[in-house]
Motif scaffolding. Structure first.
Motif, PDB file in Angstrom:
ATOM      1  N   PHE A 105       0.857  -1.223  -0.046  1.00 52.84           N
ATOM      2  CA  PHE A 105      -0.014  -0.020   0.183  1.00 52.84           C
ATOM      3  C   PHE A 105       0.845   1.128  -0.015  1.00 52.84           C
ATOM      4  O   PHE A 105       0.680   2.245  -0.713  1.00 52.84           O
ATOM      5  N   LYS A 106       2.024   1.387   0.887  1.00 55.17           N
ATOM      6  CA  LYS A 106       2.695   2.523   0.891  1.00 55.17           C
ATOM      7  C   LYS A 106       3.312   2.503  -0.325  1.00 55.17           C
ATOM      8  O   LYS A 106       3.657   3.845  -0.906  1.00 55.17           O
ATOM      9  N   GLN A 107       4.005   1.512  -1.000  1.00 59.32           N
ATOM     10  CA  GLN A 107       4.631   1.636  -2.448  1.00 59.32           C
ATOM     11  C   GLN A 107       3.613   2.296  -3.328  1.00 59.32           C
ATOM     12  O   GLN A 107       3.889   3.271  -4.191  1.00 59.32           O
ATOM     13  N   ARG A 108       2.511   1.678  -3.435  1.00 60.22           N
ATOM     14  CA  ARG A 108       1.371   2.159  -4.397  1.00 60.22           C
ATOM     15  C   ARG A 108       1.294   3.740  -4.035  1.00 60.22           C
ATOM     16  O   ARG A 108       0.821   4.286  -5.147  1.00 60.22           O
ATOM     17  N   TRP A 109       0.884   4.196  -2.963  1.00 55.30           N
ATOM     18  CA  TRP A 109       0.592   5.471  -2.837  1.00 55.30           C
ATOM     19  C   TRP A 109       1.898   6.291  -3.044  1.00 55.30           C
ATOM     20  O   TRP A 109       1.810   7.241  -3.723  1.00 55.30           O
ATOM     21  N   GLU A 110       3.195   5.842  -2.711  1.00 59.34           N
ATOM     22  CA  GLU A 110       4.235   6.802  -2.985  1.00 59.34           C
ATOM     23  C   GLU A 110       4.389   6.962  -4.556  1.00 59.34           C
ATOM     24  O   GLU A 110       4.534   8.025  -5.074  1.00 59.34           O
ATOM     25  N   GLU A 111       3.963   5.767  -5.300  1.00 64.73           N
ATOM     26  CA  GLU A 111       4.118   5.799  -7.020  1.00 64.73           C
ATOM     27  C   GLU A 111       2.890   6.711  -7.304  1.00 64.73           C
ATOM     28  O   GLU A 111       3.122   7.704  -8.287  1.00 64.73           O
ATOM     29  N   ALA A 112       1.831   6.795  -6.838  1.00 66.98           N
ATOM     30  CA  ALA A 112       0.597   7.404  -7.244  1.00 66.98           C
ATOM     31  C   ALA A 112       0.903   8.982  -7.091  1.00 66.98           C
ATOM     32  O   ALA A 112       0.399   9.884  -7.557  1.00 66.98           O
ATOM     33  N   HIS A 113       1.717   9.314  -5.889  1.00 68.94           N
ATOM     34  CA  HIS A 113       1.938  10.675  -5.446  1.00 68.94           C
ATOM     35  C   HIS A 113       3.427  10.930  -5.765  1.00 68.94           C
ATOM     36  O   HIS A 113       3.759  12.006  -5.398  1.00 68.94           O
ATOM     37  N   ASP A 114       4.061  10.381  -6.676  1.00 68.81           N
ATOM     38  CA  ASP A 114       5.351  10.530  -7.076  1.00 68.81           C
ATOM     39  C   ASP A 114       6.258  11.154  -5.680  1.00 68.81           C
ATOM     40  O   ASP A 114       7.054  11.970  -5.970  1.00 68.81           O
ATOM     41  N   VAL A 115       6.245  10.309  -4.786  1.00 71.60           N
ATOM     42  CA  VAL A 115       7.116  10.402  -3.618  1.00 71.60           C
ATOM     43  C   VAL A 115       8.357   9.708  -3.838  1.00 71.60           C
ATOM     44  O   VAL A 115       8.503   8.683  -4.166  1.00 71.60           O
ATOM     45  N   HIS A 116       9.542  10.442  -3.705  1.00 71.01           N
ATOM     46  CA  HIS A 116      10.810   9.894  -3.628  1.00 71.01           C
ATOM     47  C   HIS A 116      11.509   9.915  -2.443  1.00 71.01           C
ATOM     48  O   HIS A 116      11.438  10.924  -1.769  1.00 71.01           O
ATOM     49  N   ASP A 117      12.342   9.004  -2.215  1.00 70.22           N
ATOM     50  CA  ASP A 117      13.123   9.065  -0.652  1.00 70.22           C
ATOM     51  C   ASP A 117      14.189   9.765  -0.871  1.00 70.22           C
ATOM     52  O   ASP A 117      14.729  10.181  -1.845  1.00 70.22           O
TER      53      ASP A 117
END
Length: 82
Positions: A70-82
């Protein structure tokens, strides 16, 4: 007990959908957000009670794996990068 469990799950589902509509401001309900949150908590408590009566276990490893997905999907959907 299984039928009661299914009924409580359905009631919980309805309250969750009602809250999502309130949050989005679509197809509103006459209830306030506070009222619906309280009702959702009550229905969730009923679900948990039924699950305990049915001696249902929680698979914490499965929950953690899903949390990561879920975290990975959310980050991909919101273009979040570490």
């Amino acid at each position: 007990m299984l039928e009661m469990f299914a009924e409580e799950l359905g009631e919980c589902q309805h309250e969750a959908l009602k809250l999502s509509r309130i949050i989005r401001g679509e197809n509103p309900t006459p209830k306030t957000e506070k009222e619906v949150r309280a009702s959702l908590c009550e229905e969730w408590s009923d679900v948990i009670q039924c699950s305990k009566e049915l001696d249902l276990d929680v698979n914490w490893n499965q929950i953690e794996a899903k949390r990561q997905r879920f975290k990975q999907r959310w980050e991909e959907a919101h273009d979040v990068h570490d």
